[in-house]
Structure formats: structure tokens, C-alpha cells
Design an enzyme around this catalytic site. Structure first.
Site, short mmCIF file in Angstrom:
data_model
loop_
_atom_site.label_atom_id
_atom_site.label_comp_id
_atom_site.label_asym_id
_atom_site.label_seq_id
_atom_site.Cartn_x
_atom_site.Cartn_y
_atom_site.Cartn_z
N PHE A 194 13.88 5.21 10.02
CA PHE A 194 12.57 4.71 9.61
C PHE A 194 11.64 5.90 9.44
O PHE A 194 11.50 6.73 10.33
CB PHE A 194 12.02 3.74 10.65
CG PHE A 194 10.90 2.90 10.10
CD1 PHE A 194 11.17 1.74 9.40
CD2 PHE A 194 9.58 3.30 10.27
CE1 PHE A 194 10.13 0.97 8.87
CE2 PHE A 194 8.54 2.54 9.74
CZ PHE A 194 8.82 1.38 9.03
N VAL A 195 11.00 5.98 8.27
CA VAL A 195 10.15 7.14 7.97
C VAL A 195 8.69 6.74 7.78
O VAL A 195 8.39 5.60 7.40
CB VAL A 195 10.67 7.92 6.74
CG1 VAL A 195 11.97 8.63 7.05
CG2 VAL A 195 10.84 7.00 5.53
N LYS A 241 17.30 4.31 0.54
CA LYS A 241 18.21 4.35 1.69
C LYS A 241 19.44 3.55 1.32
O LYS A 241 19.52 2.35 1.57
CB LYS A 241 17.55 3.64 2.90
CG LYS A 241 16.54 4.46 3.67
CD LYS A 241 16.14 3.63 4.90
CE LYS A 241 14.80 4.00 5.41
NZ LYS A 241 14.27 3.01 6.37
N GLU A 292 7.38 2.37 -6.68
CA GLU A 292 7.61 1.86 -5.32
C GLU A 292 7.81 3.03 -4.35
O GLU A 292 8.23 4.13 -4.75
CB GLU A 292 8.83 0.91 -5.37
CG GLU A 292 9.29 0.28 -4.09
CD GLU A 292 8.27 -0.55 -3.32
OE1 GLU A 292 7.17 -0.04 -3.04
OE2 GLU A 292 8.59 -1.69 -2.93
N ASP A 293 7.50 2.79 -3.09
CA ASP A 293 7.66 3.86 -2.10
C ASP A 293 9.12 4.04 -1.70
O ASP A 293 9.65 5.14 -1.68
CB ASP A 293 6.77 3.62 -0.86
CG ASP A 293 6.96 2.24 -0.22
OD1 ASP A 293 7.76 1.41 -0.73
OD2 ASP A 293 6.29 1.96 0.79
N ASP A 306 14.90 0.01 -0.02
CA ASP A 306 15.58 -0.11 1.26
C ASP A 306 16.67 -1.18 1.13
O ASP A 306 17.72 -0.92 0.55
CB ASP A 306 14.51 -0.44 2.32
CG ASP A 306 15.01 -0.38 3.75
OD1 ASP A 306 15.83 0.48 4.06
OD2 ASP A 306 14.57 -1.22 4.56
N ARG A 344 -0.10 6.65 7.22
CA ARG A 344 0.05 6.74 5.77
C ARG A 344 -0.49 8.07 5.22
O ARG A 344 -0.08 8.51 4.15
CB ARG A 344 -0.70 5.59 5.08
CG ARG A 344 -0.11 4.21 5.35
CD ARG A 344 -0.73 3.20 4.39
NE ARG A 344 -0.53 1.82 4.79
CZ ARG A 344 0.55 1.10 4.49
NH1 ARG A 344 1.53 1.63 3.80
NH2 ARG A 344 0.64 -0.16 4.89
N LYS A 359 0.82 -1.19 0.00
CA LYS A 359 0.00 0.00 0.00
C LYS A 359 0.86 1.25 0.00
O LYS A 359 0.38 2.35 -0.23
CB LYS A 359 -0.88 0.01 1.26
CG LYS A 359 -1.74 -1.22 1.42
CD LYS A 359 -2.30 -1.29 2.85
CE LYS A 359 -2.74 -2.70 3.11
NZ LYS A 359 -2.92 -2.96 4.54
#
Ligand code: IMP
Ligand code: MG
Length: 193
Positions: free
Chosen positions: A158-159, A137, A105-106, A109, A171, A49
């Protein structure tokens, strides 16, 4: 201005990227994509999501005909640490045969999710396959993956916000903020392991 989170506990930390900065960069990415895909109809696959908000903004700034689809993947693990074992929770509705696919993609990582996705999607016959990730990242990388467009490189923190969650919350924050784990949350995490 969203104010509702101000009364919540200390897990919501300072702003890393404010809404105006995000919007400006998303527009720049869309302009670059518009130039690169001139004469084509890119098929933008949003990874649910986390990328839903980014996908929704990006497609509106792209000055081309586009089609979209969505896919949900998950990995076993805790709220902040992925185990690296990826599985499909919701597959695409349509075939990728002959399409110019752009995965949205968000965050890039460790790279484990994108590595899995690209292997999986490339076997479905797309004409081309590229990736746009809002965040990256670099210090967390375990597998290098070719990501064609990156919005922002961020430090190893972590965001949350702008689609990104902590245990499915936050979100809808318009800015991207750093998550601050309280002593209580740290305790709960240890117990869950
Ligand atoms: P990977 O480690 O590259 O496989 O990333 C897996 C997924 O972890 C991403 O798609 C995000 O959903 C999530 N993730 C990684 N870092 C963060 C973060 O800082 N905040 C929220 N979600 C994250
Ligand atoms: Mg995600």
C-alpha cells in the site's frame, strides 16, 4: 524538501519512487501522449482525489491543446481494501460526445474502479477512450482492463503520497512511500470492520 511528516508515527515508510523519478516518468508519458494525439485535443478526465496531483503535472507536460474535467468515484470498504462496489460521488460537468477522452487514474489495483469507469464512460459517446494510470499493481488484479499508458508497475504494497492517501492523509507528500501499519492501526482497522 518536505520535513513535516518526519515527526509523525510509523505509518509513513520508506520511499518507493522519489519525486525526481516520478517527474521524469510523467514527462515521458506526456511526450508519448503528445505524439499519439497529434492534431487532436485530448479531454483529460482526472479521477478525484487520488489522481489530482498526477493530472496537474501531466497536463503541463503535454504539448497540445487539452481540455479537462474531473470525476470522483468511491467504493465501499476500509481504508486499504476496496469492496469492489463502485459509485459516482461527483459526475463530469461536460458531455463526452465526440471527444478524445483520456482517463487519468492514480493506480490500477484490482481493476474494479477502471472496469466500472470504462463501461460508464464508453456509453456517453466519446470518439475515443483511453486510460493513463501512474501506477499499476499487477499482482492484485481481479479484472483485466485495457490501460494504455502505465507509469510504474509496483509490488503489492500500500503506497501513499503524490495524491495517494491513507484515510485522506499524506496526499501532499512529494515522493511515493510505502505505508507501514503499526500494531495500533491494525487494531483500529479490525475494530472498524
Ligand atoms: P481498484 O482496486 O483498481 O478498483 O482501485 C481503487 C482505488 O483504490 C484506486 O483508485 C486508489 O484510489 C485506491 N488504491 C489502491 N491501491 C492503493 C494504494 O496502494 N494506495 C492508495 N490508494 C490505493
Ligand atoms: Mg482513487
Amino acid at each position: 524538501m518536505v520535513k513535516w511528516y518526519s515527526h509523525l508515527n510509523e505509518t509513513v515508510g520508506p520511499i518507493l519512487l522519489d519525486s525526481a523519478t516520478i517527474q521524469k516518468r510523467v514527462l515521458e508519458l506526456a511526450e508519448q501522449i503528445t505524439r499519439d494525439y497529434k492534431g487532436k485535443t485530448p479531454h483529460l478526465i482526472g479521477i478525484l482525489k487520488g489522481a489530482s496531483i498526477f493530472h496537474a503535472d501531466l497536463v503541463r507536460y503535454i504539448d497540445l491543446g487539452v481540455t479537462f474535467d474531473f470525476m470522483a468515484v468511491g467504493s465501499y470498504g476500509s481504508a486499504v481494501k476496496s469492496s469492489g462496489e463502485v459509485r459516482i460521488l461527483k459526475d463530469l460537468d461536460e458531455s463526452l460526445e465526440g471527444k478524445d477522452v483520456l482517463v487519468v487514474e492514480d493506480i490500477f489495483d484490482t481493476g474494479l474502479t477502471l472496469h466500472y469507469l470504462l463501461n460508464n464512460l464508453s456509453s456517453r459517446g466519446p470518439r475515443s477512450l483511453k486510460v493513463v494510470s501512474l501506477l499499476s499493481k499487477p499482482s492484485r488484479r481481479e479484472i483485466e482492463v485495457q490501460v494504455d499508458y502505465v507509469g510504474f508497475e509496483i509490488p503489492d504494497q500500500f503506497v501513499i503520497g503524490y495524491g495517494l492517501d491513507y484515510s485522506q492523509r499524506y496526499r501532499n507528500l512529494p515522493d511515493i512511500r510505502i505505508l507501514k501499519l503499526s500494531a495500533e492501526t491494525h487494531g483500529a482497522q479490525r475494530k472498524n470492520k
